[in-house]
Structure formats: structure tokens, C-alpha cells
Design an enzyme around this catalytic site. Structure first.
Site, PDB file in Angstrom:
ATOM      1  N   HIS A  57       0.840  -1.194   0.000  1.00 12.32           N
ATOM      2  CA  HIS A  57       0.000   0.000   0.000  1.00 12.32           C
ATOM      3  C   HIS A  57       0.876   1.246   0.000  1.00 12.32           C
ATOM      4  O   HIS A  57       2.104   1.149   0.051  1.00 12.32           O
ATOM      5  CB  HIS A  57      -0.998  -0.006   1.150  1.00 12.32           C
ATOM      6  N   HIS A  59       1.284   3.984   2.058  1.00 16.23           N
ATOM      7  CA  HIS A  59       1.780   4.747   3.206  1.00 16.23           C
ATOM      8  C   HIS A  59       3.297   4.884   3.170  1.00 16.23           C
ATOM      9  O   HIS A  59       4.000   3.993   2.686  1.00 16.23           O
ATOM     10  CB  HIS A  59       1.329   4.098   4.510  1.00 16.23           C
ATOM     11  N   ASP A  61       5.673   4.627   5.247  1.00 16.67           N
ATOM     12  CA  ASP A  61       6.519   3.597   5.859  1.00 16.67           C
ATOM     13  C   ASP A  61       6.418   2.260   5.122  1.00 16.67           C
ATOM     14  O   ASP A  61       6.922   1.246   5.605  1.00 16.67           O
ATOM     15  CB  ASP A  61       6.203   3.430   7.350  1.00 16.67           C
ATOM     16  N   HIS A  62       5.792   2.283   3.934  1.00 20.25           N
ATOM     17  CA  HIS A  62       5.717   1.094   3.084  1.00 20.25           C
ATOM     18  C   HIS A  62       6.181   1.368   1.657  1.00 20.25           C
ATOM     19  O   HIS A  62       6.638   0.442   0.981  1.00 20.25           O
ATOM     20  CB  HIS A  62       4.295   0.541   3.066  1.00 20.25           C
ATOM     21  N   HIS A 115      -7.651  -1.070   5.515  1.00 24.39           N
ATOM     22  CA  HIS A 115      -6.647  -0.151   6.046  1.00 24.39           C
ATOM     23  C   HIS A 115      -6.462   1.022   5.086  1.00 24.39           C
ATOM     24  O   HIS A 115      -6.454   2.186   5.485  1.00 24.39           O
ATOM     25  CB  HIS A 115      -5.340  -0.907   6.246  1.00 24.39           C
ATOM     26  N   ASP A 134      -0.228  -4.220   6.334  1.00 29.82           N
ATOM     27  CA  ASP A 134      -0.945  -3.709   7.501  1.00 29.82           C
ATOM     28  C   ASP A 134      -2.395  -4.186   7.536  1.00 29.82           C
ATOM     29  O   ASP A 134      -3.226  -3.619   8.247  1.00 29.82           O
ATOM     30  CB  ASP A 134      -0.928  -2.171   7.502  1.00 29.82           C
ATOM     31  N   HIS A 172       4.701  -4.818  11.202  1.00 30.17           N
ATOM     32  CA  HIS A 172       5.048  -4.059  12.404  1.00 30.17           C
ATOM     33  C   HIS A 172       5.156  -4.977  13.616  1.00 30.17           C
ATOM     34  O   HIS A 172       4.503  -6.017  13.694  1.00 30.17           O
ATOM     35  CB  HIS A 172       3.986  -2.996  12.703  1.00 30.17           C
TER      36      HIS A 172
END
Length: 256
Positions: A57, A59, A61-62, A115, A134, A172
Site C-alpha cells: 500500500h 503509506h 513507511d511502506h 486499512h 498492515d 510491524h
């Protein structure tokens, strides 16, 4: 079929990086790009050449390291068709039922909105592993930033169809906090109590609680257990449906 080697390492504050390597084909993929520098260091440590990025996805941090790694390596970026405009540098757009090959390894794509609207996960059935981003965590699931409880519950149903032995690599290290919440909705779940003892030992030793298995999640993850009579009693939803049970559990976790 050649062996799939998986290299997992912590990065950022609580993310994990994942490298997938097929030595026979000399190909290496990273699932998401949480930290370009950490990924480059891991590649150098292993002596591997990055050929693919598999994004779950958009975001930061991805997908935040996509462009830096693509500039450095010339790798191919694979990501969700339904969110292509938010995946930096995307080359190959994939969706439900499509397959990506990494050397000899078959990677099946599942759309799991909830998400985010375009989230996808990657299942390698022949290797018995999956990378769930996530969508699912050990004893948890992702916050519903862009989707509805119905969408997320439907997404989780896809994961629940996989074999119990499937190793689930979630993105995570949230397990201890998730477990503390899980105990508030199923305080007498003996599998959960035993698991939390194991989690506390692992974290005290500085060890990861990822990957988990689908069997373990079925037994202890409240977001996969809306049919549990004990959980329904706690939520006072004895006569409700699964979606309402899931939605109530998610709402409680959001303010835990």
C-alpha cells in the site's frame, strides 16, 4: 523448485523489512520499502541484487523508499492497480487473482481493502508464507483509515482461507500491545494467555514476534474471532452478526 530465502530485519521505530531471494534465478524482492538505507544495508550484507519491489500500500513507511531504491538499482516496482497513483515509481499494476513470479516462486495477489482502499497482500502458497502488510498483525489488524468494517472483514476472510500452517509476515512489531488489548475482550482465552507469556519472553530478550501463523491467529486474534461466544459476551453482542462483532472490536481497539 529452488529454496526461497527470507531475510527479515527491524527498521524505523517498529517496522520490519523483508527481502525474498531466489539464488538460482539471482532475483531479490523487497516487500515494501520502509527505509531505503536499511534495505540497502541488508542487501549489501547478504550480497544480493534488488530486482523487485512488491508494495502492499501507499503509506510512507511502506512505499517511501521506492524511488531511492529504484534509482540505485533499476528494480521493477509492483503494486496495487487500485492505488497506482499513490505508489511512487510503479511499473507493474496487479490486483485480485493475478500472479507475480519471483524466479520459480509463485506469488498470488489478493486485494484486501480496509486499512487503505487499495491494499493488497502477497501469498506464496508453495512456500507456505504470506506478506500481509498492515491488513493483519499478530493479534491485531490495521486501522480502518480508508475502508469500512465490512470491507476489512471481507479482506480478512480471504486470509482465513489459507492453510493454518501459513507463516504470516506482518509489517510491524505490535504484538505485545495487541495482546494486551485482546485480553480485555477474551480474558479467559487460555491460548491467548499462553501466547502472551511467550510474547513477553521474546520481547524481553529483544526478539521478534513475527512471523506468526494463521493457526495461532485463529486461536488468539480477536479480529478473527467475532464468532467466539466469550468475546460476544464481553461485547454484549450475543445475537449480532460477525461484521458487527468485528466493527465493535475495532472501535474498542481504536481507543485502547
Amino acid at each position: 523448485m529452488s529454496t526461497l530465502e527470507i531475510e527479515m530485519f527491524p527498521c524505523l521505530s517498529d517496522n520490519y523489512g523483508f527481502l525474498l531471494h531466489d539464488a538460482d534465478a539471482d532475483v531479490t524482492a523487497t516487500v515494501d520499502t520502509p527505509d531505503a538505507a536499511a534495505l540497502a544495508a541488508a542487501l549489501a550484507r547478504k550480497g544480493w541484487r534488488l530486482t523487485h519491489i512488491l508494495n502492499t500500500h501507499h503509506h510512507a513507511d511502506h512505499a517511501g523508499g521506492n524511488l531511492a531504491l529504484k534509482t540505485r538499482t533499476g528494480c521493477t516496482i509492483v503494486g496495487p492497480r487500485n492505488d497506482a497513483e499513490r505508489i511512487p515509481g510503479i511499473d507493474v499494476l496487479v490486483g485480485e487473482g493475478e500472479v507475480v513470479m519471483l524466479g520459480a516462486h509463485r506469488i498470488e495477489v489478493y486485494e484486501t481493502p480496509g486499512h487503505t482502499r487499495g491494499h493488497i497482500v502477497y501469498h506464496l502458497p508453495d512456500d507456505g508464507v504470506a506478506f500481509v502488510g498492515d491488513t493483519l498483525f499478530a493479534m491485531g489488524c490495521g486501522r480502518l483509515f480508508e475502508g469500512t468494517p465490512q470491507q476489512m472483514w471481507s479482506s480478512l476472510q480471504k486470509i482465513l482461507r489459507w492453510p493454518d500452517a501459513t507463516a504470516l509476515y506482518c509489517a510491524h512489531e505490535y504484538t505485545a500491545a495487541n495482546g494486551r488489548f485482546a485480553l480485555t475482550v477474551e480474558p479467559d482465552n487460555q491460548d491467548l494467555l499462553a501466547r502472551m507469556r511467550d510474547v513477553e519472553k521474546l520481547r524481553a530478550a529483544g526478539r521478534a514476534t513475527v512471523p506468526t501463523t494463521l493457526a495461532l491467529e485463529r486461536a488468539t486474534n480477536p479480529f478473527l474471532r467475532p464468532t467466539s461466544s466469550a468475546l460476544r459476551r464481553t461485547l454484549r453482542l450475543e445475537h449480532s452478526d460477525d461484521v458487527n462483532g468485528f466493527a465493535r472490536t475495532r472501535a474498542l481497539k481504536d481507543v485502547f
